[in-house]
Structure formats: C-alpha cells, structure tokens
Design a protein around this motif. Structure first.
Motif, PDB file in Angstrom:
ATOM      1  N   MET A   1       0.849  -1.170   0.000  1.00 24.61           N
ATOM      2  CA  MET A   1       0.000   0.000   0.000  1.00 24.61           C
ATOM      3  C   MET A   1       0.894   1.232   0.000  1.00 24.61           C
ATOM      4  SD  MET A   1      -3.166   0.919   2.591  1.00 24.61           S
ATOM      5  CE  MET A   1      -3.610  -0.774   2.685  1.00 24.61           C
ATOM      6  N   GLN A   2       0.586   2.146  -0.881  1.00 22.38           N
ATOM      7  CA  GLN A   2       1.378   3.370  -0.966  1.00 22.38           C
ATOM      8  C   GLN A   2       1.022   4.308   0.182  1.00 22.38           C
ATOM      9  OE1 GLN A   2       0.923   5.072  -4.845  1.00 22.38           O
ATOM     10  NE2 GLN A   2       1.634   3.249  -5.892  1.00 22.38           N
ATOM     11  N   ASP A   3       1.913   5.274   0.430  1.00 26.82           N
ATOM     12  CA  ASP A   3       1.732   6.172   1.572  1.00 26.82           C
ATOM     13  C   ASP A   3       0.400   6.908   1.551  1.00 26.82           C
ATOM     14  OD1 ASP A   3       4.155   5.416   2.597  1.00 26.82           O
ATOM     15  OD2 ASP A   3       5.241   7.190   1.902  1.00 26.82           O
ATOM     16  N   GLN A   4      -0.012   7.445   0.383  1.00 22.18           N
ATOM     17  CA  GLN A   4      -1.269   8.200   0.343  1.00 22.18           C
ATOM     18  C   GLN A   4      -2.473   7.285   0.568  1.00 22.18           C
ATOM     19  OE1 GLN A   4       0.662   7.833  -2.407  1.00 22.18           O
ATOM     20  NE2 GLN A   4      -0.598   7.457  -4.203  1.00 22.18           N
ATOM     21  N   GLU A   5      -2.358   6.015   0.171  1.00 18.77           N
ATOM     22  CA  GLU A   5      -3.435   5.061   0.438  1.00 18.77           C
ATOM     23  C   GLU A   5      -3.500   4.738   1.928  1.00 18.77           C
ATOM     24  OE1 GLU A   5      -3.076   2.931  -3.946  1.00 18.77           O
ATOM     25  OE2 GLU A   5      -2.116   2.007  -2.210  1.00 18.77           O
ATOM     26  N   LEU A   6      -2.361   4.509   2.527  1.00 19.67           N
ATOM     27  CA  LEU A   6      -2.309   4.250   3.960  1.00 19.67           C
ATOM     28  C   LEU A   6      -2.874   5.433   4.743  1.00 19.67           C
ATOM     29  CD1 LEU A   6      -1.526   2.428   6.302  1.00 19.67           C
ATOM     30  CD2 LEU A   6       0.788   3.368   6.167  1.00 19.67           C
ATOM     31  N   GLU A   7      -2.608   6.642   4.292  1.00 20.34           N
ATOM     32  CA  GLU A   7      -3.141   7.831   4.969  1.00 20.34           C
ATOM     33  C   GLU A   7      -4.665   7.843   4.944  1.00 20.34           C
ATOM     34  OE1 GLU A   7      -1.789  10.258   6.938  1.00 20.34           O
ATOM     35  OE2 GLU A   7      -0.049   8.933   6.810  1.00 20.34           O
ATOM     36  N   GLN A   8      -5.270   7.419   3.841  1.00 24.22           N
ATOM     37  CA  GLN A   8      -6.739   7.362   3.775  1.00 24.22           C
ATOM     38  C   GLN A   8      -7.296   6.368   4.797  1.00 24.22           C
ATOM     39  OE1 GLN A   8      -8.667   7.195  -0.100  1.00 24.22           O
ATOM     40  NE2 GLN A   8      -6.796   7.970  -1.045  1.00 24.22           N
ATOM     41  N   VAL A   9      -6.617   5.260   4.967  1.00 21.15           N
ATOM     42  CA  VAL A   9      -7.033   4.272   5.966  1.00 21.15           C
ATOM     43  C   VAL A   9      -6.872   4.863   7.368  1.00 21.15           C
ATOM     44  CG1 VAL A   9      -6.470   2.029   6.981  1.00 21.15           C
ATOM     45  CG2 VAL A   9      -6.543   2.293   4.479  1.00 21.15           C
ATOM     46  N   LEU A  10      -5.721   5.445   7.629  1.00 22.46           N
ATOM     47  CA  LEU A  10      -5.458   5.991   8.961  1.00 22.46           C
ATOM     48  C   LEU A  10      -6.351   7.178   9.293  1.00 22.46           C
ATOM     49  CD1 LEU A  10      -1.565   5.710   9.043  1.00 22.46           C
ATOM     50  CD2 LEU A  10      -3.247   4.229  10.170  1.00 22.46           C
ATOM     51  N   ASP A  11      -6.826   7.908   8.286  1.00 19.84           N
ATOM     52  CA  ASP A  11      -7.736   9.035   8.537  1.00 19.84           C
ATOM     53  C   ASP A  11      -8.990   8.584   9.269  1.00 19.84           C
ATOM     54  OD1 ASP A  11      -6.109  10.970   7.453  1.00 19.84           O
ATOM     55  OD2 ASP A  11      -7.197  11.085   5.545  1.00 19.84           O
ATOM     56  N   VAL A  12      -9.460   7.382   8.976  1.00 20.40           N
ATOM     57  CA  VAL A  12     -10.647   6.885   9.674  1.00 20.40           C
ATOM     58  C   VAL A  12     -10.312   6.634  11.143  1.00 20.40           C
ATOM     59  CG1 VAL A  12     -12.378   5.052   9.775  1.00 20.40           C
ATOM     60  CG2 VAL A  12     -11.610   5.931   7.555  1.00 20.40           C
ATOM     61  N   PHE A  13      -9.162   6.032  11.419  1.00 18.50           N
ATOM     62  CA  PHE A  13      -8.748   5.809  12.806  1.00 18.50           C
ATOM     63  C   PHE A  13      -8.618   7.123  13.566  1.00 18.50           C
ATOM     64  CE2 PHE A  13      -7.380   1.822  10.941  1.00 18.50           C
ATOM     65  CZ  PHE A  13      -7.679   0.913  11.933  1.00 18.50           C
ATOM     66  N   ARG A  14      -8.134   8.131  12.877  1.00 17.06           N
ATOM     67  CA  ARG A  14      -7.894   9.430  13.521  1.00 17.06           C
ATOM     68  C   ARG A  14      -9.161  10.259  13.692  1.00 17.06           C
ATOM     69  NH1 ARG A  14      -3.158  10.077   9.343  1.00 17.06           N
ATOM     70  NH2 ARG A  14      -1.489   9.004  10.440  1.00 17.06           N
ATOM     71  N   GLN A  15     -10.235   9.885  13.006  1.00 15.87           N
ATOM     72  CA  GLN A  15     -11.466  10.664  13.065  1.00 15.87           C
ATOM     73  C   GLN A  15     -12.053  10.585  14.467  1.00 15.87           C
ATOM     74  OE1 GLN A  15     -14.364   9.772  10.004  1.00 15.87           O
ATOM     75  NE2 GLN A  15     -16.050  10.359  11.340  1.00 15.87           N
ATOM     76  N   PRO A  16     -12.174  11.712  15.142  1.00 13.43           N
ATOM     77  CA  PRO A  16     -12.737  11.659  16.498  1.00 13.43           C
ATOM     78  C   PRO A  16     -14.242  11.416  16.441  1.00 13.43           C
ATOM     79  CG  PRO A  16     -12.335  13.936  15.862  1.00 13.43           C
ATOM     80  CD  PRO A  16     -11.808  13.066  14.745  1.00 13.43           C
ATOM     81  N   GLU A  17     -14.745  10.782  17.468  1.00 14.33           N
ATOM     82  CA  GLU A  17     -16.183  10.600  17.607  1.00 14.33           C
ATOM     83  C   GLU A  17     -16.666  11.442  18.771  1.00 14.33           C
ATOM     84  OE1 GLU A  17     -17.770   6.292  16.129  1.00 14.33           O
ATOM     85  OE2 GLU A  17     -17.393   6.558  18.245  1.00 14.33           O
ATOM     86  N   ARG A  18     -17.842  12.016  18.594  1.00 17.47           N
ATOM     87  CA  ARG A  18     -18.462  12.765  19.674  1.00 17.47           C
ATOM     88  C   ARG A  18     -18.782  11.801  20.806  1.00 17.47           C
ATOM     89  NH1 ARG A  18     -23.588  13.042  21.046  1.00 17.47           N
ATOM     90  NH2 ARG A  18     -24.345  12.134  19.108  1.00 17.47           N
ATOM     91  N   PRO A  19     -18.372  12.109  22.015  1.00 18.72           N
ATOM     92  CA  PRO A  19     -18.713  11.222  23.140  1.00 18.72           C
ATOM     93  C   PRO A  19     -20.231  11.130  23.301  1.00 18.72           C
ATOM     94  CG  PRO A  19     -17.075  12.856  23.808  1.00 18.72           C
ATOM     95  CD  PRO A  19     -17.565  13.253  22.447  1.00 18.72           C
ATOM     96  N   ARG A  20     -20.713   9.937  23.517  1.00 18.68           N
ATOM     97  CA  ARG A  20     -22.136   9.723  23.770  1.00 18.68           C
ATOM     98  C   ARG A  20     -22.320   9.748  25.280  1.00 18.68           C
ATOM     99  NH1 ARG A  20     -20.517   9.602  18.609  1.00 18.68           N
ATOM    100  NH2 ARG A  20     -22.212   9.104  17.191  1.00 18.68           N
TER     101      ARG A  20
END
Length: 184
Positions: A1-20
C-alpha cells in the motif's frame, strides 16, 4: 500500500467521535456500529457467492466504488457497478487481468479483519476501514490452483430509511500480485 493510500485508511482511525453521554446514545452507537459491521461482513460473503442483486441492496443509489493499489477504476451507480461485478475487467497499470469468463470460474473467499467504525455526529453518516485477504482458487486434484492477495477497504455509510448503506468505498488491492489474477 502506498503512503497516500495508507493515509486514507489511517484518517478513519484518527477521526474523532463525539462522546455519547447518555445510556440511550451509547446504546444507539453500539447498535449502529454492529449494523455497519454486519454490512461489511455481508459485502464479503455476498461477493464470494456472487449474489450481486443482494449486495446492491446494501448500497445507496449513488454508490461510488474506487479501486486503488494495483488496480485503477472508478464506477458510480448501482447499474454500472452491477455490470462490472458480472463482467470484471480489473484495469491496472502494466498488464491486463484474465478475461471475465475465467475470473468468474474462481471460488473466492474474502477474509475481512481489523475493522474500525467511526460514526458521524449527525447520526446518519459513518466511515469504516477493514483489512482483507482474498483467496481465489480453481480446479480440482492435480489441476487445483490457489492464489491470495491483501488489501484494505475504506467505506462511507449513510443511514437511509433506518438502514446503514454503503455510499462510497475504496478498495486498495494488491490483486495484480495474485498469480490467479495475472494475465495469461
């Protein structure tokens, strides 16, 4: 996986969720994540069974699929996607895939792991990632051949009429490295 592809995957991990904060909000979030994970698993099983109409029920009408990694393709709309599911081309740089008639004879197994779901603040959108390994096989006895490749999915979901559906997804595939998908 190229760096820009890996970044797209990691962006989901980094996406914060509003605390419930309430029990009801936490329960709804758990139910939503479970429903999304079930759609991701259904994707793998329905692709393996080539149940395209059933698979398309899990997509929004404006679905868009992007292939990356060793493949390059962008398809929008259920009908266009059904056509490439039924007669895959698998466009790539530096070579051609086997013809659809050959690809459609393979037994497929999507092994999907490591999913992470992030719910949007609005309660109607979500993103998810998952890693996968796809095993393809053909033939019997001395003619049995098996190939495998890996990749990752980045999914976007929308809640439509109370159901989570895939609205966009990117498949980062190492398909061209699988000997069964090499041009012959």
């Amino acid at each position: 996986m190229q760096d820009q592809e890996l970044e797209q995957v990691l962006d989901v991990f980094r996406q914060p969720e509003r605390p419930r904060s309430t029990v009801e909000e936490r329960l709804t979030a758990l139910e939503d994540k479970t429903a999304i994970r079930e759609v991701i698993m259904a994707y793998g099983y329905l692709c393996d069974a080539r149940r395209w109409d059933e698979l398309l029920e899990h997509y929004t009408d404006d679905i868009e699929r992007v292939l990356g990694g060793t493949l390059t393709e962008r398809i929008q709309g259920k009908q266009a996607l059904k056509e490439v599911y039924e007669a895959p081309v698998l466009p790539r740089e530096g070579g051609e895939a086997p013809p659809a008639a050959q690809l459609n004879t393979y037994e497929l197994r999507h092994l999907i792991v490591g999913d992470m779901v992030r719910l949007g603040d609005d309660g109607t959108t979500a993103r998810a990632v998952a890693a996968y390994s796809m095993v393809a096989s053909t033939g019997d006895g001395a003619d049995f051949v098996r190939g495998q490749h890996e990749g990752a999915y980045v999914f976007e979901f929308r809640k439509v009429d109370g159901r989570w559906k895939v609205s966009h997804f990117t498949v980062f595939s190492e398909n061209a490295r699988n000997p069964l998908f090499a041009s012959r």
